[in-house]
Design a protein around this motif. Sequence first.
Motif, PDB file in Angstrom:
ATOM      1  N   GLU A  49       0.785  -1.312  -0.012  1.00  0.00           N
ATOM      2  CA  GLU A  49       0.046   0.024   0.123  1.00  0.00           C
ATOM      3  C   GLU A  49       0.985   1.394  -0.033  1.00  0.00           C
ATOM      4  O   GLU A  49       1.732   1.380   0.722  1.00  0.00           O
ATOM      5  N   LEU A  96       4.042   4.368   9.465  1.00  0.00           N
ATOM      6  CA  LEU A  96       3.383   3.495   8.429  1.00  0.00           C
ATOM      7  C   LEU A  96       3.345   2.006   8.886  1.00  0.00           C
ATOM      8  O   LEU A  96       3.864   1.546   9.914  1.00  0.00           O
ATOM      9  N   GLN A  98       3.009  -1.100   4.266  1.00  0.00           N
ATOM     10  CA  GLN A  98       2.970   0.194   3.549  1.00  0.00           C
ATOM     11  C   GLN A  98       4.265   0.386   3.003  1.00  0.00           C
ATOM     12  O   GLN A  98       5.217   0.320   3.589  1.00  0.00           O
TER      13      GLN A  98
END
Length: 370
Positions: free
Chosen positions: A276, A349, A353
Motif C-alpha cells: 500500500e 507506517l 505500507q
Amino acid sequence: MFDLPDIDFTDKNAEDIESSIITLYEALTGRTLAAGDPVRLFLEAVAAIIVQQRILIDYAAKQNLLAYAEDEFLDHIGVLVGATRLAASAATTTIRFTLSAPQSEVVIIPDGIRVATASGVIFEVTEAGQIPIGELTVDVPAECTETGVDGNGFLPGQIKKLVDPIQWVQSAVNITESTGGADTEDDDNYRTRIRQAPESFSVAGPTGAYEYWAKTASQDIIDVAVYSPEPGTVEIRPLLDGGELPGEELLASVLETCNSSTVRPLTDKVVVLAPEVVNYNIVATYYIDSQDAAISAAIQQEVIAAVNDYVEWQKSKLGRDINPSELIRQVMEAGTKRIVVNEPVYAVLESYQVAIAGTVTLTFGGLEDG
C-alpha cells in the motif's frame, strides 16, 4: 554482516611473520643477520611466501562461513539448508491479440508467437490462447526471449510489433507492464535467503517461512510484509529493488510459490498484493554558510543528491516511517548551514505500507552568516 565481529584464522601481518622467522634463526644459530646479509634476504623471501600461504588459508577457512562465503562456495553452503541460487529470469507480460473482424470459427493463438518492441526486444507467447466464435480478443501470457533486466519496464502499448503474422489478427499489444526479469541472484541476496532458509522448515505458517518462500519467486524482491488481517487469511506484500511496486505477473508468481501445498498450511488462505503506497511531498528551504560562498554551487549539487538519496531510502523498505529527521540529517551532511522542512511531517507506517515521494520542492534560501 549479521552484526558479527570480523575474524581472522591466521596472522597475515608481513612484518610480524618476517620478524618471527629472523628472530628464530638468530636464536638457533647465535648469529645476528645484517640488513644485507644473503641469509636474511633469503629468509625475507621465505616470509613473503608464508604470508601468501596464510592469506590463502584464511580465505579458504572463511569460505566455510556464511558471512564470508562467495560465488560457488556460497552455493555449497546454501545446499545444506535447501536454498539454491536463483537463476536469471525473463520478464513477463500479458499480450492482447485482436482480430480484424469476428470469425465464424475459433482462432488459435499458438504458443511461440513473437511480439517485439520498437527497440527489438522480443516477447514470446508461453501459453496458447483461443478467440471464441464471434469475439475479437484474447489475452495470453508472454515472456521475453532473453533473461535479465533488459525486458523490464515496457509500459502497456510498447510491445506491439507482431513478428510472426497470424491470419485474421489485426494487432497484438501488451496490456501490462513487463516485469520480473532479473540477472542471476547476487551473493548478498542469496546469503540473506540462506540465513532465512531454516524458517521454511516449519509447516505451521510462520511469518519467516512466508517471507523466505516469497523471496524465492524473484531476486528483485528486497522486502516482504506478511500479516494476517483476519483469522485464516495471510496477506503477502512484496517490495522490489529500488522501491518499485510488483506487477501483476510477479504477484501471480509469488502467489503460485507461497500457495503451493508444500508451503501453505492447509487452513491458510494466501493473498498476494502490492504494498500500500503512502504518498508524501517534500517542501524545504536550505541555507548555506556565507563562509562557504565559494563552494556554494557544489554544495547545492550535494543537497540535491542528498534529497534524492532520502527519497530512495524512504521507499527501500516496507513499514519505514516517513521521517523528516532523516532528510534533515542527510541535507546537513551535504554541507548546508540549516534547513527548514515544511513537508513531510513524521508519519507512522504499517508493515505493509511503503512511502513514495510525490512532488519535491527544494529552495535555496541563500547565504547566512554563521
